[in-house]
Each structure stands twice: as structure tokens, then as C-alpha cells.
Design a protein around this motif. Sequence first.
Motif, mmCIF file in Angstrom:
data_model
loop_
_atom_site.group_PDB
_atom_site.id
_atom_site.type_symbol
_atom_site.label_atom_id
_atom_site.label_comp_id
_atom_site.label_asym_id
_atom_site.label_seq_id
_atom_site.Cartn_x
_atom_site.Cartn_y
_atom_site.Cartn_z
ATOM 1 N N ASP A 116 0.834 -1.200 0.000
ATOM 2 C CA ASP A 116 0.000 0.000 0.000
ATOM 3 C C ASP A 116 0.874 1.258 0.000
ATOM 4 O O ASP A 116 0.707 2.160 -0.826
ATOM 5 N N TYR A 119 2.598 1.868 -3.353
ATOM 6 C CA TYR A 119 1.640 2.346 -4.357
ATOM 7 C C TYR A 119 1.316 3.819 -4.109
ATOM 8 O O TYR A 119 1.217 4.622 -5.037
ATOM 9 N N LEU A 120 1.156 4.171 -2.845
ATOM 10 C CA LEU A 120 0.720 5.533 -2.500
ATOM 11 C C LEU A 120 1.826 6.564 -2.676
ATOM 12 O O LEU A 120 1.562 7.744 -2.895
ATOM 13 N N ARG A 122 4.614 6.269 -4.799
ATOM 14 C CA ARG A 122 5.274 6.282 -6.107
ATOM 15 C C ARG A 122 4.268 6.400 -7.240
ATOM 16 O O ARG A 122 3.078 6.330 -7.029
ATOM 17 N N GLU A 123 4.814 6.473 -8.439
ATOM 18 C CA GLU A 123 3.949 6.518 -9.617
ATOM 19 C C GLU A 123 3.708 5.122 -10.194
ATOM 20 O O GLU A 123 3.306 4.977 -11.335
ATOM 21 N N LEU A 124 3.970 4.094 -9.411
ATOM 22 C CA LEU A 124 3.822 2.726 -9.896
ATOM 23 C C LEU A 124 2.359 2.331 -10.036
ATOM 24 O O LEU A 124 1.498 2.857 -9.329
ATOM 25 N N PHE A 126 -0.692 -0.455 -9.527
ATOM 26 C CA PHE A 126 -0.963 -1.419 -8.468
ATOM 27 C C PHE A 126 -0.391 -2.790 -8.843
ATOM 28 O O PHE A 126 0.152 -3.501 -7.986
ATOM 29 N N GLU A 127 -0.487 -3.135 -10.120
ATOM 30 C CA GLU A 127 -0.007 -4.439 -10.588
ATOM 31 C C GLU A 127 1.515 -4.536 -10.441
ATOM 32 O O GLU A 127 2.043 -5.584 -10.054
ATOM 33 N N SER A 188 -0.091 16.048 -0.036
ATOM 34 C CA SER A 188 0.078 14.602 0.185
ATOM 35 C C SER A 188 -1.279 13.912 0.090
ATOM 36 O O SER A 188 -2.288 14.441 0.566
ATOM 37 N N ASN A 189 -1.283 12.720 -0.509
ATOM 38 C CA ASN A 189 -2.568 12.031 -0.642
ATOM 39 C C ASN A 189 -2.997 11.432 0.704
ATOM 40 O O ASN A 189 -2.169 11.170 1.578
ATOM 41 N N ILE A 190 -4.319 11.238 0.852
ATOM 42 C CA ILE A 190 -4.868 10.832 2.152
ATOM 43 C C ILE A 190 -4.519 9.387 2.502
ATOM 44 O O ILE A 190 -4.593 8.996 3.661
ATOM 45 N N GLY A 191 -4.105 8.609 1.500
ATOM 46 C CA GLY A 191 -3.666 7.245 1.779
ATOM 47 C C GLY A 191 -2.330 7.239 2.506
ATOM 48 O O GLY A 191 -2.156 6.550 3.516
ATOM 49 N N VAL B 167 -7.264 2.167 -1.262
ATOM 50 C CA VAL B 167 -5.910 2.701 -1.451
ATOM 51 C C VAL B 167 -5.789 3.385 -2.811
ATOM 52 O O VAL B 167 -5.249 4.489 -2.930
ATOM 53 N N SER B 170 -7.592 6.599 -2.654
ATOM 54 C CA SER B 170 -6.942 7.584 -1.768
ATOM 55 C C SER B 170 -5.750 8.264 -2.428
ATOM 56 O O SER B 170 -5.393 9.381 -2.058
ATOM 57 N N ARG B 171 -5.133 7.611 -3.416
ATOM 58 C CA ARG B 171 -3.992 8.239 -4.093
ATOM 59 C C ARG B 171 -4.436 9.449 -4.912
ATOM 60 O O ARG B 171 -3.610 10.300 -5.246
ATOM 61 N N ILE B 173 -6.745 11.664 -3.910
ATOM 62 C CA ILE B 173 -7.352 12.701 -3.054
ATOM 63 C C ILE B 173 -6.277 13.205 -2.098
ATOM 64 O O ILE B 173 -5.638 12.401 -1.419
ATOM 65 N N ASN B 174 -6.073 14.503 -2.039
ATOM 66 C CA ASN B 174 -5.043 14.972 -1.104
ATOM 67 C C ASN B 174 -5.638 15.775 0.059
ATOM 68 O O ASN B 174 -6.849 16.008 0.126
ATOM 69 N N PHE B 194 -8.303 9.732 5.947
ATOM 70 C CA PHE B 194 -8.334 8.644 4.952
ATOM 71 C C PHE B 194 -9.773 8.208 4.657
ATOM 72 O O PHE B 194 -10.088 7.737 3.566
#
Lengths: 380, 380
Positions: A116, A119-120, A122-124, A126-127, A188-191, B167, B170-171, B173-174, B194
Motif C-alpha cells: 500500500d 503504491y501511495l 510512487r507513480e507505480l 498497483f499491478e 500529500s494524498n490521504i492514503g 488505497v 486515496s492516491r 485525493i489529497n 483517509f
Amino acid sequence: MIKMQDFKVTPWEVEGKVDYEKLVREFGLKFVDDNIINRIKNHTKELNVMLRRKFFYAHRDLDLVLDDFEKGKGFFLYTGRGPSGPMHIGHLIPFYFTKWLQEKFNVNLYIQITDDEKYLERELSFEEVQKWSYENILDIIAVGFDPNKTFIFKDTEFMGNIYSLAVKISRKINFSVVKAVFGFKESSNIGILFYPAIQIVPTFFENKRCLIPAAIDQDPYWRIQRDIAEYFGYYKAAEISSKFLPPLTGMQGKMSASNPRSAIYLTDDEKTVKEKVMKYAFSGGQATIELHRKLGGNPYIDVSFQWLYSFFEDDDDRIKKIEEDYKSGKLLSGELKEILIEKLLSFLEKHKEKREEAKEIIHLFMRDGELAKEMRKNRF
Amino acid sequence: MIKMQDFKVTPWEVEGKVDYEKLVREFGLKFVDDNIINRIKNHTKELNVMLRRKFFYAHRDLDLVLDDFEKGKGFFLYTGRGPSGPMHIGHLIPFYFTKWLQEKFNVNLYIQITDDEKYLERELSFEEVQKWSYENILDIIAVGFDPNKTFIFKDTEFMGNIYSLAVKISRKINFSVVKAVFGFKESSNIGILFYPAIQIVPTFFENKRCLIPAAIDQDPYWRIQRDIAEYFGYYKAAEISSKFLPPLTGMQGKMSASNPRSAIYLTDDEKTVKEKVMKYAFSGGQATIELHRKLGGNPYIDVSFQWLYSFFEDDDDRIKKIEEDYKSGKLLSGELKEILIEKLLSFLEKHKEKREEAKEIIHLFMRDGELAKEMRKNRF
């Protein structure tokens, strides 16, 4: 977040030449000194190279962990990996130290794969993160942990068991705190804002003291954990923290996926290893053989020497001889590099074999081993 | 977050006399007009009282939902409940409207019990929230949903199935967004920051348009959802939004657990109901019977009339007569209250019976019904 004049250390970035002593003072840790090393040796008889050479150099409450162990209360180990790409040597060697601790103290170990977080942060896709999770887990299992005392889990697939506890933890942490500690911003994202609660969860997996062997950049999480643990009736997390293995290219920062020359990857073949070390490993030697014979090299800025010293040359007499011969000019830079290459190739060859075997036993660590089975039944 | 001069509406607070027209303009919704009501009636034949009387008075994309229904693509329903205490009449009646929609359009319905949110947002213990979750779910089931087309889940126990999707959401939404939309602050805990991602998850449960029947204070979540849905290849959430049933004590704010006089609870007994309505229900009548006979009452500020109008008196002729008689002074305040009390007592009696039966079938909604079984297998 520690951002000093000349360097910066956060769980996501290490820049500049790290002043490890300053970090210890700023973060409020203690140095691993001979006193605590001797206490460990009482129980383990021999000492791991990373402890002897103080690559694991700082701690919190390691003395209390040893007290608990001596009283029979025990403790447990927790560490993790952010699966954002292939693992390199620098990622793997702290796991060797963790394995040593597990073996010597015969304790449970929890390894969190923070898919998680990666993913949150970086720009990667999910896969991609899922793919790297699997690949990294194989590398970790190859280190040789006890399959009945080690539980490896991905956050996204174990969240059903731990979300309630993460929610409880998250109520005690506000935006100001994560902003101050991690440097999070309004953008920053909420995740990722929520994520620190999840990294704290495993420190409460058992009602014993949790000892975390990890690089020192993870300390911000444990500082937050230590502020709230007792509210929940648990112990403050204990840590034993390492330096970073320096990048091949020099003593600054840490090895980075964005600069493949800076690292030896676990999948690098013989030719690549030789080429990287020969071409890119920063040398403390002199410009010509003549000068080197005359003035000698500087092992303390020489990355090949540092790698041998921190991990790859376990023999104390031999590393002492290498150090002296290099300083005296008897050992040339190319020869020093050859010593490292030989160690690396032998290490990688064994690793690849054990990594293949890991495919057959991954289920024990994640589902079917004794600890994994028990954990799958628990809801925290 | 809408905070206007005279009133305030957020998912957690409603203060002052709500200007519902202003909310629609500020939030950017559309009014439920005769045109859309007639389109609904084409399919449903009869019209629910809350639609006829425009208690559900605003919408987004309800026209597109009807297009999809007419084309055979269909849609699904989603609503929820924050289990922070016992449910009152005002909490329950939107579920009656939801049940009507499910019945008439024969569609799946997802009901999210946001136990995480309520734990994070209040000073309640985790155990209290769990207790209220169970109690509230019984009240909801008593409304009479289709057990094979309705899935009721608590966030903390379904998180294993939905965390990956949360997740991903959430990416996108900041902190700035949730600060602007919900009024979160630096002192807000990282769990509640979150949480909006989790409330958005069920809008992606099916690859059809999601119609959300709910009070208008939930709109901020759907505004965020509508900004990001298409990025994920899903539809923007559609809504049909209600006003608040006014508190007994007057036309301002909404019923509140902190003021038990303001609400009729589903567990209130006959004596309590009578006492509350007689003593506290704000009246639009005159100070004396003589004056009332002469000047008449004002049904538009009379809470008993508003409750009858919005929900409890389904018969159009009868409500018209009550309105006229009250205005003319023929119907006294006490008599109007008696009419409401009778309706309330009969409603609560039936509710209590159905609530008992709910204990036997709760497993169908949460685990064993057709939709629940399917959902338990899915990982989002």
C-alpha cells in the motif's frame, strides 16, 4: 523528518553524506556500545559481523529487550520491505542480521510488505507493486528464516485482520504530527497520510517487547509508536538501527533504483557484477599504481572496502589485513575490487539457488507455517 | 463544507435553519421537478410519499440513471449509516424511500455501516461503536429490504475485501481537497482524513451507475467521487437527496443524540412518545384556543404537521384536509399532535415486531443471501 544542512534522511529519501552520529543525537537513540554488545554475546556466544563492526550501530531500549529475554518474558522481531522494485544488496543484508537474531534468540518474526505504502508514494501501478511484492518476498525467504516462526504478509491482503487496530492507532495521530515527522504536505494524498498507522500495527502483534532491526531512516515511525504505545497497553517499540550500505558510486546517499550503477541487484549476472564494481565502485586508491604503492589507499572512503567491512568479509583477521595492506599501498584498488567481486559472486550464486527453493515454501511463511496459520486466525 | 451566514451543513453537523434551495445551488445539484417525477412514475406507477411531497428534493444525474434503466443497463443503490448511537425516526425514513426504490426497480442495494468513521470522529469506544452497529443493522433490516439483493457490511469487517480499492482511490485525493470539502484541520486524525476514500469505494461495486438516496449532508463525498470516478473507469455517482426531518423542538438543525427531546427514538415507548410530542413538538398554533379558532395555525412551522407531511400521512386528501383545517383554526394543535402520535405509535409497534424478526435474518444480509455471498467472494 530530519533535514540538516548537508544531508537529509526520511523513510523515502536519503541525500548527501549522512552524519550518523548526528542522526542518533537528533533522533534520540543510543549508540550500540561494547557494553550492550557484550550482553548480547552472553546469549549468542558469537557475534554477527554487522554487530561486531557496528553496521547496526544505534538502538532504543535494546537493554530492556535483553532484560525481558533474561527474565523469560521474551520479545519478538518485526521488520519490513517496501516492494517498489527489485532488491539490491543493500536491501537484503539487514535481513541477514534479522535472521541471525531470530536464530540466536529463537523468537517470532513478522515481515510486513508495504505494498500500500509503495503504491501511495510512487507513480507505480498497483499491478507493478504486486509483482515486486512477490519477487521481493522470494528474495527475503532466501535469507533462510524459520518457516514456523516467521510470518510474511502484504498489507493489502492482510488488512482484513488488522484494519480495526490501524483505525484505533490512527485516532491518536493527527495531520500536524505526520507533517512534522515525515514532512507530509497539503498536497500529500490521504492514503499516505493514514499509512503510518499501518506500519505501527505489527508492533502490537504480541504483548511482548517488539525489537525492530531496520535502517535508521525508519525511525520516525517508531518515534510516533513510542508516543502512543502505552496508551494502548503495549510496549514502546525497541529498535536496532543500521547505517546504509553506501552506493557503489560513493559514500553519499543510499543505493537507488533510479541509478542502477549505484547498486548490485540480486539478479545481476557475473558480467554485470564485474563491470559495475570495476567501473563504478568508488575507489580510495591513488591515480596511478606508482602513487598508490607510494602513498597507499584510503579504505574509509573506498566503497569496495566498506562493503567488505560491513558484511562480506566476516573474518576479522582478514579484513584487518586488507585494511592495512590497502593503506600501505601493498593492495591495489583493482585487487581490492577483485576480492569484493569474488565475495559478491559467491553470495549471489547461493542466493539464486535459495531463491528458487523459496518458491516451494513461500506458502509456509504466508499461510501454512505455524505462526502464519495462527496469524491468519487472529483479528487485531 | 458549506458554512453560510445563517446555517452550516457538513456530514457531521447541521446547524441553524437550513436553506435547502441555497444548498442545491451551492452544491450544484438539480431540483427534483415534475418532469423527473413523471419519468419515475412511468416505471413505478405509484409514487412514494417522500417523492410526491419532495422530501427527496434534489438530485444529480437521476435522469441518466433513468436513461440507463430504460436502456436495460440498469443501476444499483448505495446508502449507509454511521453507527454512533440509537436510531431515531429521522435516521430511518430515508431507508423506507430506499426500500421503495429497490422494490420498484428491482435492483441491488449496498448498505455501508461506517463503524470506522464513527469511531474516528467521536469520543466513543470501539466496543460502543460495534454495539451500535449491530443495533442499527437490526433497525435497518426491519425496513424490509430484499435479503437476496441487499448487502449490509461494516467497514472494519469488510475491509479485507475493499482496502486495495480504497488505497487506489486515496492516491487521487489529497489533504487540501478534504480540508476544503469537509473542513478537516491539522488537528484532524489521520484515520478520518483517509476515511472519505472508504465511503467512495461502494460507488464502484458494480460497473453500472450508482444511485445514492441519502440526506443532502452526504453530498461532499459524492462531489469528490464525481471528480475521480471516470479516472477509474466508473460512473460518476448519482444522488437523490433529502431534506432533514426537522427536530421536534423546531425547524432548525437536525435531530440530535445530544438532545433526546429533539427526536423520537425507535425504542421509545408509548408514554415517552406521547410526552415528547405533547411537550416538545414545536407548534404553529396560537397561544389560546380562542385565538387559534380565530386566526388559525401555521402548518409550515409546525413540526407535527411537517412530520405528517413528509412521511407519516401518506394519503394526499387527508394531509390536504389537515393542512386546511389547521390553517382555518378548525384543527387544534393538541388534535394535530394526537394525529401524529397515533401514526408514530402504530409505526413503532410494527417496527419493533419487524426488528425482532430481523435477528433471525441478519445473516442473509451480511453473509448468506445471494448478493452477500457474492460480495464476500469479491476482492475490490
